[in-house]
Design an enzyme around this catalytic site. Structure first.
Site, PDB file in Angstrom:
ATOM      1  N   THR A 122       0.830  -1.210   0.000  1.00  0.00           N
ATOM      2  CA  THR A 122       0.000   0.000   0.000  1.00  0.00           C
ATOM      3  C   THR A 122       0.866   1.264   0.000  1.00  0.00           C
ATOM      4  OG1 THR A 122      -1.363  -1.283   1.487  1.00  0.00           O
ATOM      5  CG2 THR A 122      -2.016   0.985   1.178  1.00  0.00           C
ATOM      6  N   VAL A 123       1.891   1.279   0.859  1.00  0.00           N
ATOM      7  CA  VAL A 123       2.708   2.489   0.975  1.00  0.00           C
ATOM      8  C   VAL A 123       3.625   2.640  -0.250  1.00  0.00           C
ATOM      9  CG1 VAL A 123       4.434   3.707   2.362  1.00  0.00           C
ATOM     10  CG2 VAL A 123       2.608   2.431   3.494  1.00  0.00           C
TER      11      VAL A 123
ATOM     12  N   LYS B 243       9.445   1.421  11.676  1.00  0.00           N
ATOM     13  CA  LYS B 243       9.665   1.777  13.090  1.00  0.00           C
ATOM     14  C   LYS B 243      10.204   0.620  13.905  1.00  0.00           C
ATOM     15  CE  LYS B 243       5.301   0.612  12.174  1.00  0.00           C
ATOM     16  NZ  LYS B 243       3.968   0.933  11.809  1.00  0.00           N
TER      17      LYS B 243
ATOM     18  N   GLY C 218      -6.702  -1.862   6.503  1.00  0.00           N
ATOM     19  CA  GLY C 218      -5.247  -1.800   6.273  1.00  0.00           C
ATOM     20  C   GLY C 218      -4.492  -0.949   7.282  1.00  0.00           C
TER      21      GLY C 218
ATOM     22  N   LYS D 242       7.440   3.711  18.205  1.00  0.00           N
ATOM     23  CA  LYS D 242       7.393   5.107  17.759  1.00  0.00           C
ATOM     24  C   LYS D 242       7.841   6.052  18.883  1.00  0.00           C
ATOM     25  CE  LYS D 242       3.686   3.928  14.563  1.00  0.00           C
ATOM     26  NZ  LYS D 242       2.231   3.754  14.409  1.00  0.00           N
TER      27      LYS D 242
ATOM     28  N   GLY E  54      -2.172   4.585   6.692  1.00  0.00           N
ATOM     29  CA  GLY E  54      -2.788   4.676   5.365  1.00  0.00           C
ATOM     30  C   GLY E  54      -1.727   4.998   4.333  1.00  0.00           C
TER      31      GLY E  54
HETATM   32  N1  HSE Z   1      -0.423  -0.133  12.608  1.00  0.00           N
HETATM   33  C1  HSE Z   1      -0.026   1.231  12.615  1.00  0.00           C
HETATM   34  C2  HSE Z   1      -1.170   2.042  13.207  1.00  0.00           C
HETATM   35  C3  HSE Z   1       0.260   1.698  11.214  1.00  0.00           C
HETATM   36  O1  HSE Z   1      -2.262   1.493  13.394  1.00  0.00           O
HETATM   37  O2  HSE Z   1      -0.979   3.194  13.518  1.00  0.00           O
HETATM   38  C4  HSE Z   1       1.011   2.976  11.148  1.00  0.00           C
HETATM   39  O3  HSE Z   1       2.255   2.898  11.771  1.00  0.00           O
END
Ligand code: HSE
Length: 433
Positions: A14-15, A107, A189, A207, A304
């Site tokens: 997706t990214v 991350k 997603g 993060k 996203g």
């Molecule tokens: N799984 C992560 C979230 C995706 O839900 O924020 C983005 O890092």
């Protein structure tokens, strides 16, 4: 005439596909802004036959991302594979060792190997950029590293996982079950391949480790973070919070304390009137308390394809311009150690929900155990469950003023030992600011 910047992109999910789409759509503006064309010359993905809706006809396909990373045909390697070991790690190491800058959204890789990778980037005098690794489309890495370089940061806190915020928002607003909301987050997603990373708080911790390093100049260390996820939260807690004027969020918090940099991830009650309480769904938010700016909150899409691609492309543009910052704001040798501060030392207010046995003196005994330890109660509510006037067990909800975690745990141990409660107490920390 400046040579084009040649990209190798590994991972076209997706990214990755969104990055190619943005680079194509913005090609002219990006070239004008950075002073050079940006072209995708190599790609590596599992399935070369899949139609991703993007034109990759000019790029060479590589079976092996590591070969792409080291290839002479690229200047910059974009890692969008994911995972904290294996091909992701090896390909990033291969690129840096070959003197190529790296842009990654990974991350988990950074949380585990960020320091070594930063050292490798420094020794080869190339960039390691990771704006997309934290809070999706919010430019928080750049904000902390460059935008607030003139500040001393006291606290960074935020909603860093869209999946958890989406689950908590829908549970509260629609009364849906945890499982239903998680399944929808997966369909959309947002969730990690293994959603326990999301709901267990580990994605937030990855993060937060990155943010804490940037904010406080400390060595990135996910092991220094106390982590609790949202699995134990019930609809009863979300409803009780709302009745008390609060909302429950999974927060990552890193703050300076007299004992060092406290780093923690846990469900948190925040006042309904606070900016962070308004952040619903997959949206992320980060609040920074710093001396010169006072308080700054950035809110935006945390997950996203396009939002994450926006951050990836921003890093690519920086590198095209020739910008090479120390990955964590300071050279690795200047980053300080930040040992884990025990949660027992944490100071703040607490929400406690007890399943109290419905007998004379239970509520009084609970309050006494709190008072014996100097815990001041902001409120104590015992309510009959509707339709069950003679229930053997009733919920008792307490809110405390600021105290220490150790004191609260001691009081709860005494309450449990008294035999007044029927289930393990539910404890949620409160952040009033
Ligand atoms: N799984 C992560 C979230 C995706 O839900 O924020 C983005 O890092």
């Amino acid at each position: 005439m400046v040579e084009p910047l040649r990209l190798g992109i590994a991972g076209l999910g997706t990214v990755g596909a969104a990055v190619v789409r943005l680079l194509t759509a913005q090609a002219r503006d990006l070239a004008a802004r950075t002073g050079r064309a940006i072209v995708v010359t190599g790609v590596a993905a599992r399935d070369s036959s899949r139609d991703r809706g993007v034109d990759l006809s000019a790029a060479k396909w590589f079976e092996d991302p590591i070969a792409l990373a080291a290839s002479e045909s690229i200047d910059l390697f974009v890692e969008l594979i994911g995972g904290d070991e294996g091909v992701a790690r090896k390909s990033v190491e291969a690129a840096l060792s070959a003197g190529k800058s790296v842009v990654t959204a990974n991350k988990a890789l950074l949380a585990k190997h960020g320091l070594e990778l930063a050292r490798l980037a420094e020794s080869h005098r190339v960039a390691l950029a990771f704006e997309a690794s934290v809070a999706g489309g919010i430019p928080i890495v750049k904000t902390l590293r460059e935008g607030l370089a003139g500040n001393s940061v006291a606290r960074v806190s935020g909603i860093l996982n869209g999946t958890c915020n989406y689950i908590l928002s829908r549970m509260e607003l629609e009364g849906l079950s945890f499982a239903e909301c998680l399944a929808d987050a997966q369909k959309l997603g947002y969730a990690e391949a293994d959603p326990t990373f999301d709901i267990g708080g580990f994605d937030t911790a990855h993060k937060l480790a990155i943010l804490a390093s940037l904010a406080f100049g400390v060595k990135l260390d996910a092991g220094a973070i106390s982590v609790e996820g949202i699995e134990q939260l019930s609809l009863a807690d979300l409803k009780a919070a709302a009745e008390l004027g609060y909302r429950v969020k999974l927060l990552g918090v890193a703050q300076r304390t007299p004992h060092g940099v406290e780093q923690r991830v846990h469900p948190t009650m925040v006042p309904l009137s606070s900016p962070i309480a308004q952040v619903m769904g997959v949206t992320n938010a980060v609040t920074i308390d710093a001396d010169a700016v006072n308080e700054l909150t950035l809110v935006g899409p945390g997950a996203g394809g396009m939002a994450t691609a926006s951050a990836v492309v921003a890093d690519i543009a920086d590198i095209a311009r020739g910008i090479r910052s120390a990955p964590f704001g300071l050279p690795v040798e200047h980053l300080a150690s930040a040992p884990k501060t025990p949660m027992q030392r944490h100071e703040g207010g607490y929400y406690i929900r007890l399943a109290a046995r419905n007998h004379i003196g239970a509520a009084a005994a609970i309050a006494t155990r709190m008072a014996e330890r100097g815990i001041s109660l902001e409120s104590i509510v015992q309510r009959r469950t509707a339709g069950e006037p003679d229930a053997d067990v009733v919920p008792v909800v307490l809110m405390t003023y600021a105290t220490t975690e150790a004191t609260v745990r001691e009081a709860l141990d005494a309450i449990v030992a008294d035999g007044h409660i029927a289930e393990k107490p539910q404890v949620i920390r409160i952040e009033r600011e």
